[in-house]
Design an enzyme around this catalytic site. Sequence first.
Site, PDB file in Angstrom:
ATOM      1  N   LEU A 111      69.841 178.661  40.478  1.00  9.95           N
ATOM      2  CA  LEU A 111      70.923 177.730  41.264  1.00  9.95           C
ATOM      3  C   LEU A 111      70.411 176.337  41.971  1.00  9.95           C
ATOM      4  O   LEU A 111      69.111 176.287  42.142  1.00  9.95           O
ATOM      5  CB  LEU A 111      71.292 178.598  42.569  1.00  9.95           C
ATOM      6  CG  LEU A 111      71.639 180.210  42.069  1.00  9.95           C
ATOM      7  CD1 LEU A 111      72.475 180.623  43.572  1.00  9.95           C
ATOM      8  CD2 LEU A 111      72.887 180.064  41.130  1.00  9.95           C
ATOM      9  N   GLY A 156      68.527 181.980  38.828  1.00 15.25           N
ATOM     10  CA  GLY A 156      69.802 181.978  38.186  1.00 15.25           C
ATOM     11  C   GLY A 156      69.653 181.733  36.749  1.00 15.25           C
ATOM     12  O   GLY A 156      70.576 182.116  35.979  1.00 15.25           O
ATOM     13  N   ASN A 180      62.924 185.580  41.552  1.00 14.42           N
ATOM     14  CA  ASN A 180      62.163 185.265  42.537  1.00 14.42           C
ATOM     15  C   ASN A 180      62.689 185.045  43.792  1.00 14.42           C
ATOM     16  O   ASN A 180      61.879 184.443  44.804  1.00 14.42           O
ATOM     17  CB  ASN A 180      61.226 184.233  42.084  1.00 14.42           C
ATOM     18  CG  ASN A 180      61.941 182.795  41.821  1.00 14.42           C
ATOM     19  OD1 ASN A 180      63.087 183.038  41.410  1.00 14.42           O
ATOM     20  ND2 ASN A 180      61.318 181.770  42.213  1.00 14.42           N
ATOM     21  N   GLU A 181      64.036 185.400  44.073  1.00 13.46           N
ATOM     22  CA  GLU A 181      64.703 184.981  45.142  1.00 13.46           C
ATOM     23  C   GLU A 181      64.146 185.291  46.579  1.00 13.46           C
ATOM     24  O   GLU A 181      64.066 184.597  47.551  1.00 13.46           O
ATOM     25  CB  GLU A 181      65.826 185.783  45.293  1.00 13.46           C
ATOM     26  CG  GLU A 181      67.010 185.124  44.092  1.00 13.46           C
ATOM     27  CD  GLU A 181      67.220 185.369  42.748  1.00 13.46           C
ATOM     28  OE1 GLU A 181      65.972 186.175  42.383  1.00 13.46           O
ATOM     29  OE2 GLU A 181      67.900 185.011  42.066  1.00 13.46           O
TER      30      GLU A 181
HETATM   31  C1  LIG Z   1      73.604 189.875  52.341  1.00 17.85           C
HETATM   32  C2  LIG Z   1      74.348 188.828  51.414  1.00 17.85           C
HETATM   33  C3  LIG Z   1      73.529 188.593  50.050  1.00 17.85           C
HETATM   34  C4  LIG Z   1      73.886 187.321  49.721  1.00 17.85           C
HETATM   35  C5  LIG Z   1      72.666 186.643  48.894  1.00 17.85           C
HETATM   36  C6  LIG Z   1      72.581 185.281  48.629  1.00 17.85           C
HETATM   37  C7  LIG Z   1      71.438 184.910  48.270  1.00 17.85           C
HETATM   38  C8  LIG Z   1      71.587 184.132  46.684  1.00 17.85           C
HETATM   39  C9  LIG Z   1      70.931 184.378  45.507  1.00 17.85           C
HETATM   40  C10 LIG Z   1      71.297 184.325  44.164  1.00 17.85           C
HETATM   41  C11 LIG Z   1      70.535 184.524  43.144  1.00 17.85           C
HETATM   42  C12 LIG Z   1      69.933 183.141  42.567  1.00 17.85           C
HETATM   43  C13 LIG Z   1      69.064 182.350  43.322  1.00 17.85           C
HETATM   44  C14 LIG Z   1      68.511 181.139  42.556  1.00 17.85           C
HETATM   45  O1  LIG Z   1      68.788 180.710  41.538  1.00 17.85           O
HETATM   46  S1  LIG Z   1      67.858 179.918  44.113  1.00 17.85           S
HETATM   47  C15 LIG Z   1      66.678 178.694  42.774  1.00 17.85           C
HETATM   48  C16 LIG Z   1      65.479 179.383  42.350  1.00 17.85           C
HETATM   49  N1  LIG Z   1      64.738 178.518  41.503  1.00 17.85           N
HETATM   50  C17 LIG Z   1      63.456 178.260  41.596  1.00 17.85           C
HETATM   51  O2  LIG Z   1      62.658 178.912  42.394  1.00 17.85           O
HETATM   52  C18 LIG Z   1      62.975 177.272  40.638  1.00 17.85           C
HETATM   53  C19 LIG Z   1      62.325 176.043  41.423  1.00 17.85           C
HETATM   54  N2  LIG Z   1      61.792 175.182  40.136  1.00 17.85           N
HETATM   55  C20 LIG Z   1      60.726 175.176  39.644  1.00 17.85           C
HETATM   56  O3  LIG Z   1      59.817 176.279  39.671  1.00 17.85           O
HETATM   57  C21 LIG Z   1      60.360 174.323  38.679  1.00 17.85           C
HETATM   58  O4  LIG Z   1      61.106 173.175  39.083  1.00 17.85           O
HETATM   59  C22 LIG Z   1      60.429 174.518  37.183  1.00 17.85           C
HETATM   60  C23 LIG Z   1      59.436 175.485  36.716  1.00 17.85           C
HETATM   61  C24 LIG Z   1      61.715 175.187  36.928  1.00 17.85           C
HETATM   62  C25 LIG Z   1      60.375 173.179  36.535  1.00 17.85           C
HETATM   63  O5  LIG Z   1      59.076 172.829  36.759  1.00 17.85           O
HETATM   64  P1  LIG Z   1      58.646 171.215  36.348  1.00 17.85           P
HETATM   65  O6  LIG Z   1      57.155 170.827  36.846  1.00 17.85           O
HETATM   66  O7  LIG Z   1      59.148 170.809  35.073  1.00 17.85           O
HETATM   67  O8  LIG Z   1      59.920 170.229  37.331  1.00 17.85           O
HETATM   68  P2  LIG Z   1      59.660 170.011  38.917  1.00 17.85           P
HETATM   69  O9  LIG Z   1      59.217 171.484  39.446  1.00 17.85           O
HETATM   70  O10 LIG Z   1      58.463 168.752  39.153  1.00 17.85           O
HETATM   71  O11 LIG Z   1      61.105 169.618  39.401  1.00 17.85           O
HETATM   72  C26 LIG Z   1      61.837 168.578  38.897  1.00 17.85           C
HETATM   73  C27 LIG Z   1      62.757 168.022  39.990  1.00 17.85           C
HETATM   74  O12 LIG Z   1      63.755 169.129  40.056  1.00 17.85           O
HETATM   75  C28 LIG Z   1      63.866 169.595  41.376  1.00 17.85           C
HETATM   76  N3  LIG Z   1      64.087 170.958  41.324  1.00 17.85           N
HETATM   77  C29 LIG Z   1      63.619 172.180  40.664  1.00 17.85           C
HETATM   78  N4  LIG Z   1      64.353 173.278  40.961  1.00 17.85           N
HETATM   79  C30 LIG Z   1      65.394 172.827  41.354  1.00 17.85           C
HETATM   80  C31 LIG Z   1      66.446 173.770  41.884  1.00 17.85           C
HETATM   81  N5  LIG Z   1      66.510 174.792  41.383  1.00 17.85           N
HETATM   82  N6  LIG Z   1      67.383 173.149  42.623  1.00 17.85           N
HETATM   83  C32 LIG Z   1      67.485 171.901  42.899  1.00 17.85           C
HETATM   84  N7  LIG Z   1      66.267 170.951  42.530  1.00 17.85           N
HETATM   85  C33 LIG Z   1      65.316 171.717  41.744  1.00 17.85           C
HETATM   86  C34 LIG Z   1      62.512 169.424  41.961  1.00 17.85           C
HETATM   87  O13 LIG Z   1      62.684 169.315  43.234  1.00 17.85           O
HETATM   88  C35 LIG Z   1      62.227 168.047  41.291  1.00 17.85           C
HETATM   89  O14 LIG Z   1      62.816 167.106  42.178  1.00 17.85           O
HETATM   90  P3  LIG Z   1      62.282 165.639  42.460  1.00 17.85           P
HETATM   91  O15 LIG Z   1      62.283 164.874  41.065  1.00 17.85           O
HETATM   92  O16 LIG Z   1      63.407 165.133  43.293  1.00 17.85           O
HETATM   93  O17 LIG Z   1      61.152 166.007  43.146  1.00 17.85           O
END
Ligand SMILES: CCCCCCCCCCC/C=C/C(=O)SCCNC(=O)CCNC(=O)[C@H](O)C(C)(C)COP(=O)(O)OP(=O)(O)OC[C@H]1O[C@@H](n2cnc3c(N)ncnc32)[C@H](O)[C@@H]1OP(=O)(O)O
Length: 305
Positions: A111, A156, A180-181
């Site tokens: 997400l 996601g 990993n939420e």
């Molecule tokens: C009681 C009611 C219950 C309701 C509960 C609701 C809860 C909802 C839960 C729903 C389930 C799903 C949740 C999600 O998906 S949350 C997102 C979780 N994602 C992560 O933790 C991944 C984070 N990202 C990474 O680990 C790395 O970016 C990755 C391994 C994917 C790639 O690494 P890489 O080194 O290639 O790239 P960078 O880390 O340098 O990232 C580049 C830029 O992108 C930005 N970024 C990364 N991930 C995200 C993201 N998920 N959303 C927005 N932006 C993201 C990162 O910040 C860098 O940005 P900048 O260039 O500006 O620094």
Amino acid sequence: MALASGVRFPARALLRPWSLLRDTTLGRSEPAAGGGGGGDGARLFGSQRVLVEPDAASGVAVMKFRNPPVNSLSLELLTELVISLEKVENDKTFRGVILTSACPRVFSAGLDLTELCGRNPAHYTEYWKAVQELWLRTYLSSLVLVAAINGACPAGGCIIALACDCRVLADNPKYHIGLNETLLGITTPFWLKDTYVNTIGHRASEQALQLGSLFPPSEALQVGLVDQVVPEDQVLSTALSEMARWLAVPDHARQLTKTMMRKATADRLLRQRDADIQNFVSFICRDSIQKSLQVYLEKLRQRKG
Ligand SMILES: CCCCCCCCCCC/C=C/C(=O)SCCNC(=O)CCNC(=O)[C@H](O)C(C)(C)COP(=O)(O)OP(=O)(O)OC[C@H]1O[C@@H](n2cnc3c(N)ncnc32)[C@H](O)[C@@H]1OP(=O)(O)O
């Protein structure tokens, strides 16, 4: 946009849904052999953030996420994925879709955290509806869906892969997959938890969900989160071979069986979609949750610098 599951899309999509599908550039210079794969026929499937390479001869379309840098699931990407899947599904030429990434090293970062931080309840409502819609459309698709996971696949991203019928992961120790939420300070909704349990079992899910485990390829294979781990340059060809295996089964029998296996899980969400949205919105609006997400996002940004 009238969809079976009743989601409302952004105003511009409702007014002109195909406005989201402009700027189509297929990811290859030549159209596939056969009717649905060429010229305007091909153009209809793709969009700015979703490349579609249709091969009418095999009945398989390769759908590539293209939302750089990390294919985070923005409202636009979610919407375009739903529309592209719907279009392929409605074209009887196609029996299978391979989902993969056009961005290097990342299948999807999950997400889009900027959609979850600092917005208003109306935005969260619209966003969560789109998340539900993509999950329902993929999870209940009558097509064979194979995930060709050619990069990191957290949260996601893993959810999209879990909704597929089969998962092939590239053998790169950096390509972790899992939910990993909890590490972000949020929880997984029940319908995604159910999907995890359906795939890797209750005990493994209980541990992995609480710990927010992200599995490297060998462990992902061992726990049953993916079906094959192959060298990176063989992910797509292996996904195509898997697809052929699944398409060898008569559609009607396979589809009925898929429905039988998945209906109860999907129905649980369908019965309480509105309540699920309300839960999500009130949860995500909490100050403590907003703070956790902002800290996580900031760490991500700093890690880069
Ligand atoms: C009681 C009611 C219950 C309701 C509960 C609701 C809860 C909802 C839960 C729903 C389930 C799903 C949740 C999600 O998906 S949350 C997102 C979780 N994602 C992560 O933790 C991944 C984070 N990202 C990474 O680990 C790395 O970016 C990755 C391994 C994917 C790639 O690494 P890489 O080194 O290639 O790239 P960078 O880390 O340098 O990232 C580049 C830029 O992108 C930005 N970024 C990364 N991930 C995200 C993201 N998920 N959303 C927005 N932006 C993201 C990162 O910040 C860098 O940005 P900048 O260039 O500006 O620094």
